[in-house]
Scaffold this active site. Sequence first.
Site, PDB file in Angstrom:
ATOM      1  N   TYR A   1       0.843  -1.190   0.000  1.00 54.19           N
ATOM      2  CA  TYR A   1       0.000   0.000   0.000  1.00 54.19           C
ATOM      3  C   TYR A   1       0.884   1.246   0.000  1.00 54.19           C
ATOM      4  O   TYR A   1       1.659   1.482   0.932  1.00 54.19           O
ATOM      5  CB  TYR A   1      -0.920   0.038   1.220  1.00 54.19           C
ATOM      6  CG  TYR A   1      -2.012  -1.014   1.245  1.00 54.19           C
ATOM      7  CD1 TYR A   1      -2.302  -1.795   0.131  1.00 54.19           C
ATOM      8  CD2 TYR A   1      -2.779  -1.217   2.390  1.00 54.19           C
ATOM      9  CE1 TYR A   1      -3.303  -2.752   0.158  1.00 54.19           C
ATOM     10  CE2 TYR A   1      -3.788  -2.168   2.427  1.00 54.19           C
ATOM     11  CZ  TYR A   1      -4.040  -2.931   1.316  1.00 54.19           C
ATOM     12  OH  TYR A   1      -5.037  -3.890   1.352  1.00 54.19           O
ATOM     13  N   SER A   2       0.749   2.022  -1.061  1.00 52.02           N
ATOM     14  CA  SER A   2       1.531   3.255  -1.202  1.00 52.02           C
ATOM     15  C   SER A   2       3.023   3.011  -1.002  1.00 52.02           C
ATOM     16  O   SER A   2       3.736   3.806  -0.383  1.00 52.02           O
ATOM     17  CB  SER A   2       1.029   4.339  -0.236  1.00 52.02           C
ATOM     18  OG  SER A   2      -0.232   4.809  -0.634  1.00 52.02           O
TER      19      SER A   2
END
Length: 341
Positions: free
Chosen positions: A61-62
Site C-alpha cells: 500500500y503506497s
Amino acid sequence: MEYRSLGRSGLKVPVLTLGTGTFGGVGGFSSWGTTGPEEARRLVDICLESGLTMFDSADIYSRGESERVLGAAVAGRRDSVLISTKVTFPTGRGPNDCGSSRHYLIRAVEASLKRLGTDYIDLLQLHGYDAETPHEEVLSTLDTLIKAGKLRYIGVSNFSGWHLMKALGVSDRYGYARYVAHQAYYSLVGRDYEWELMPLGLAEGVGAVVWSPLGWGRLTGKIRRGAPLPETSRRRDQKQNDIGPHVGDEHLFKVVDALDGVAAEIGKTVPQVALNWLLQRPGVATLIIGARNEQQLRDNLGAVGWALTKDQIARLDAASAVMPAYPYWHQRQFSRNPPPV
C-alpha cells in the site's frame, strides 16, 4: 463495539477494522485516498474512542507509506491496538522480491516491522497464493516467526478453498501454527465467498476478515440508476474497474434499491445497512472499513450496535442472490447438502 473470536483462536477482534489503504496516497493508491500523518492520527483517535482497535495495512500500500503512517499514528499506544498487515505481492523487480518463500517472508516481515515501528505484528496475512513455494516451506517459516515473537497469528488472503485446505492439512501434519483468518472479498454484490470459502471457514475455524465490504465502492449510497458517478468514486478509475470484481449495472441497481428501502425504514444509511447485513453472516469476524475522511469513518461506525430484522435480511438476500458456480448449484438440489446460509 462488539468483539468476536478470530476463527478458532483466542484472539478477540472488533467487528470493524480500519483499513489503511488510504494512508499515504502514493502511486496508484492515490485513487483510494491521500490521508497524511496528522489526519491518520485523528482517524485512529476516533476509532479508539469508539472501541475499534484493529488496523489493517499491507507492505504494497503506497509503496510502504501506509505502514509508516499507521505506525506513526499508533505510536505511544501500541499495546492498545491490534495491527494486521499483509505480504507476498512484489515490492521490487528481482525474482526473490515477492512470494512466500522463506527468503522473502523473513525479509518482508522485518521490513514491515521497521516501517510500523513495532517489534511484533498481531496478524500477518499472505496477500495472495504463491503456487511456486511449497506449503511446508511457507508454514515452517511462519511458525518460526511466531516462536520468535515477531508474529502472534497468521492468516491468508484471496486463497481458493483447496489451497487453504491443503495448507491447513500441512499445519496439522507437522504441528505448525494454523491459519485462523482469511481476508476475503465479500459483499452484497459479491457473494462468491459463500459457495466454498464460508463452509470451509466454519468447519476449519478460519474467520472471515472481509475486505471491500461495500462492493469495491459500489454500495456507498452515491451510485444510483441514472445518476452520474461521484467525483471521488474509484469507479472513475479505469484501472480500478479493470482489476476489481465485475458487477452488472442492473444487478447493482437491484441491490441498491433494496438497500434504499431498508435504510429508509430504519433511519440508517445505505453503507450502514450493507455492513450490518455482512455482520449477520456466519463466520464473519470483522469487516475492513475504509475512510477518506472523518465523516466517512463516523458513518461506517454507525453500522454496529443494532441489527437488521429477519425480514429485512431476507429482502436483501433475495435482491443480491445469483446462481452459484458449478458444482454448487447442482449440490443445492440435494437436501443433505444445504447451503451454509
